[in-house]
Design an enzyme around this catalytic site. Structure first.
Site, PDB file in Angstrom:
ATOM      1  N   ARG A 193     -18.446  24.078 -70.479  1.00 21.28           N
ATOM      2  CA  ARG A 193     -19.247  24.772 -69.477  1.00 21.28           C
ATOM      3  C   ARG A 193     -19.932  23.744 -68.574  1.00 21.28           C
ATOM      4  NH1 ARG A 193     -22.738  28.505 -73.448  1.00 21.28           N
ATOM      5  NH2 ARG A 193     -22.424  26.656 -74.752  1.00 21.28           N
ATOM      6  N   ASP A 244     -27.622  28.258 -83.830  1.00 28.51           N
ATOM      7  CA  ASP A 244     -28.412  27.470 -82.884  1.00 28.51           C
ATOM      8  C   ASP A 244     -29.879  27.399 -83.286  1.00 28.51           C
ATOM      9  OD1 ASP A 244     -26.731  26.377 -80.938  1.00 28.51           O
ATOM     10  OD2 ASP A 244     -26.597  28.258 -79.843  1.00 28.51           O
ATOM     11  N   HIS A 253     -33.155  25.277 -77.894  1.00 26.25           N
ATOM     12  CA  HIS A 253     -33.109  25.670 -79.304  1.00 26.25           C
ATOM     13  C   HIS A 253     -33.797  24.611 -80.176  1.00 26.25           C
ATOM     14  CE1 HIS A 253     -30.519  29.073 -78.446  1.00 26.25           C
ATOM     15  NE2 HIS A 253     -29.698  28.282 -77.788  1.00 26.25           N
ATOM     16  N   TYR A 305     -30.499  25.280 -72.155  1.00 23.47           N
ATOM     17  CA  TYR A 305     -30.768  25.739 -73.521  1.00 23.47           C
ATOM     18  C   TYR A 305     -31.286  24.556 -74.330  1.00 23.47           C
ATOM     19  CZ  TYR A 305     -28.128  30.057 -72.677  1.00 23.47           C
ATOM     20  OH  TYR A 305     -27.692  31.270 -72.197  1.00 23.47           O
ATOM     21  N   GLU A 337     -33.568  29.952 -73.372  1.00 22.62           N
ATOM     22  CA  GLU A 337     -33.614  30.987 -74.407  1.00 22.62           C
ATOM     23  C   GLU A 337     -34.988  31.587 -74.635  1.00 22.62           C
ATOM     24  OE1 GLU A 337     -34.296  27.114 -76.672  1.00 22.62           O
ATOM     25  OE2 GLU A 337     -32.995  27.785 -75.030  1.00 22.62           O
ATOM     26  N   LYS A 375     -26.084  22.971 -72.466  1.00 20.94           N
ATOM     27  CA  LYS A 375     -26.517  22.722 -73.834  1.00 20.94           C
ATOM     28  C   LYS A 375     -27.666  21.722 -73.877  1.00 20.94           C
ATOM     29  CE  LYS A 375     -25.421  24.287 -77.024  1.00 20.94           C
ATOM     30  NZ  LYS A 375     -26.042  25.524 -77.610  1.00 20.94           N
TER      31      LYS A 375
END
Length: 374
Positions: A15, A270, A96, A94, A118, A75
């Site tokens: 991605r 995650d 996490h 993101y 998130e 990520k």
């Protein structure tokens, strides 16, 4: 503002933070976008596509991080990327953080402003930047689980939907959020026997209204989870507490009593996973076996369908990226309380109390973090 898009370097992550159409939108708003060469090549977003959209192509991630005021990724930054972050920089991706102590420490040490997709909310308390990837992961969980049930992957040798005269596999979905709903859609569509567990009566009523007698709904307790898991051929873990570590709802002892060759797909990995036996895996080596049960715990599941995922994610993130670029991070966060919910690290301070609880680490509120940016 200069917006930087580095190439993702996590294992089998294809991605990209912004598609060419999204880049063009930022350029129209008067901003400069810097894209690392071949950032989107794997999903047919070529350097020429980005040039046509108005981006500047650079050779290395070092150039992106050295020049960009706002870095947009998919990520969480890997260790070599975290080392490139600067105090005056804003990272939007993101994160996490709850199960990831090294990342938390290094982001705090960087001094950068770190906003996590998130934990951004909307007016209804939902998670709009997590939802598109949850939709993808939920649908993929059944696809992945079906493969895990094949003999060649260590499974029971079951076809998820069965055939005339032979029972379909039993699928248990723990958690009825976006992941759980999409997993249920796919499992029902493939003809499986499906059980959904959740602690919200409203959620269970919604599933009943949509799926009727094609799905059995159960109120989630330790006892109902145990009974359902022991009868299951495939269990999908889809429980999320925003910003916090996932609760361990299926113990190692319970896994040891599951059917031999059964499969579990932990979409919550995650956030640490909701199976006690879960550990993060990669697309290169997605599964492992514990007590005869096949575990699929890939931490970036949507990366396997990277073009679909990138476009879906960009549809959600672009309005926020525009706000951050047009207004600057401090004013954008001050003007939008829902974006402010995404603030996880600011000026060396952890600004997500749920992460603080998970890591037993001192934290401040996002509002207090915002004050540090002035």
């Amino acid at each position: 503002m200069i917006i930087g898009i580095p190439k993702e370097i996590k294992n089998h992550e294809y991605r990209v933070g912004m598609a060419p159409e999204a880049v063009h939108e930022l350029v129209v708003h008067g901003h400069q976008v810097m894209v690392q060469t071949q950032a989107g090549t794997a999903i047919d977003f070529t350097d020429e596509h980005y040039r046509t959209a108005g981006a500047t192509i650079v050779e290395s991630a070092e150039e992106v991080f050295a020049n960009a005021g706002l870095v947009v990724k998919v990520k969480e930054p890997q260790a070599e990327e975290r080392a490139l972050l600067r105090p005056e920089q804003t990272l939007f991706t993101y994160l996490h953080l709850a199960p990831d102590v090294p990342q938390t420490v290094e982001l705090m040490e960087s001094g950068a402003t770190c906003i996590a997709y998130e934990t951004v909310t909307d007016a209804n308390g939902r998670l709009p930047l997590l939802a598109p990837m949850s939709e993808v992961a939920g649908r993929m969980s059944i696809q992945a689980g079906a493969h895990c049930l094949e003999i060649s992957h260590g499974g029971r040798g079951l076809l998820l939907g069965g055939v005339p005269g032979v029972p379909a596999a039993k699928v248990v979905v723990i958690g009825g959020g976006v992941v759980g709903f999409n997993a249920t859609q796919m499992a029902v569509g493939m003809g499986a026997q499906v059980v959904v567990l959740d602690r919200s009566q409203d959620v269970l009523r919604h599933f009943d209204a949509i799926f009727g007698n094609r799905v059995q709904t159960l109120f989630s307790t330790a006892k109902t989870i145990e009974a359902a898991v022991l009868e299951a051929d495939l269990v999908v873990g889809s429980v999320l507490i925003p910003g916090a570590a996932a609760p361990k709802l299926v113990s190692a002892e319970l896994v040891s009593r599951m059917r031999q060759g059964a499969a579990v797909v932990d979409v919550a990995i995650d956030q640490g996973g909701c199976f006690e036996t879960a550990k993060p895996t990669t697309h290169a080596e997605p599964t492992y076996v514990v007590d005869g049960v096949v575990h699929y715990c890939v931490a970036n599941m949507p990366g396997a369908v990277a073009r679909t995922s990138t476009l879906a994610l960009n549809n959600a993130t672009l309005p926020y990226i525009v706000q951050l670029a047009d207004k600057g991070p401090q004013k954008a966060l001050a003007d939008n309380p829902h974006l402010l919910e995404g603030l996880n690290v600011a000026r060396g301070k952890l600004t997500c109390p749920m992460v603080g609880v998970a890591q037993q680490r001192e934290s401040i509120t996002a509002q207090e973090g915002l004050a540090l940016l002035r």
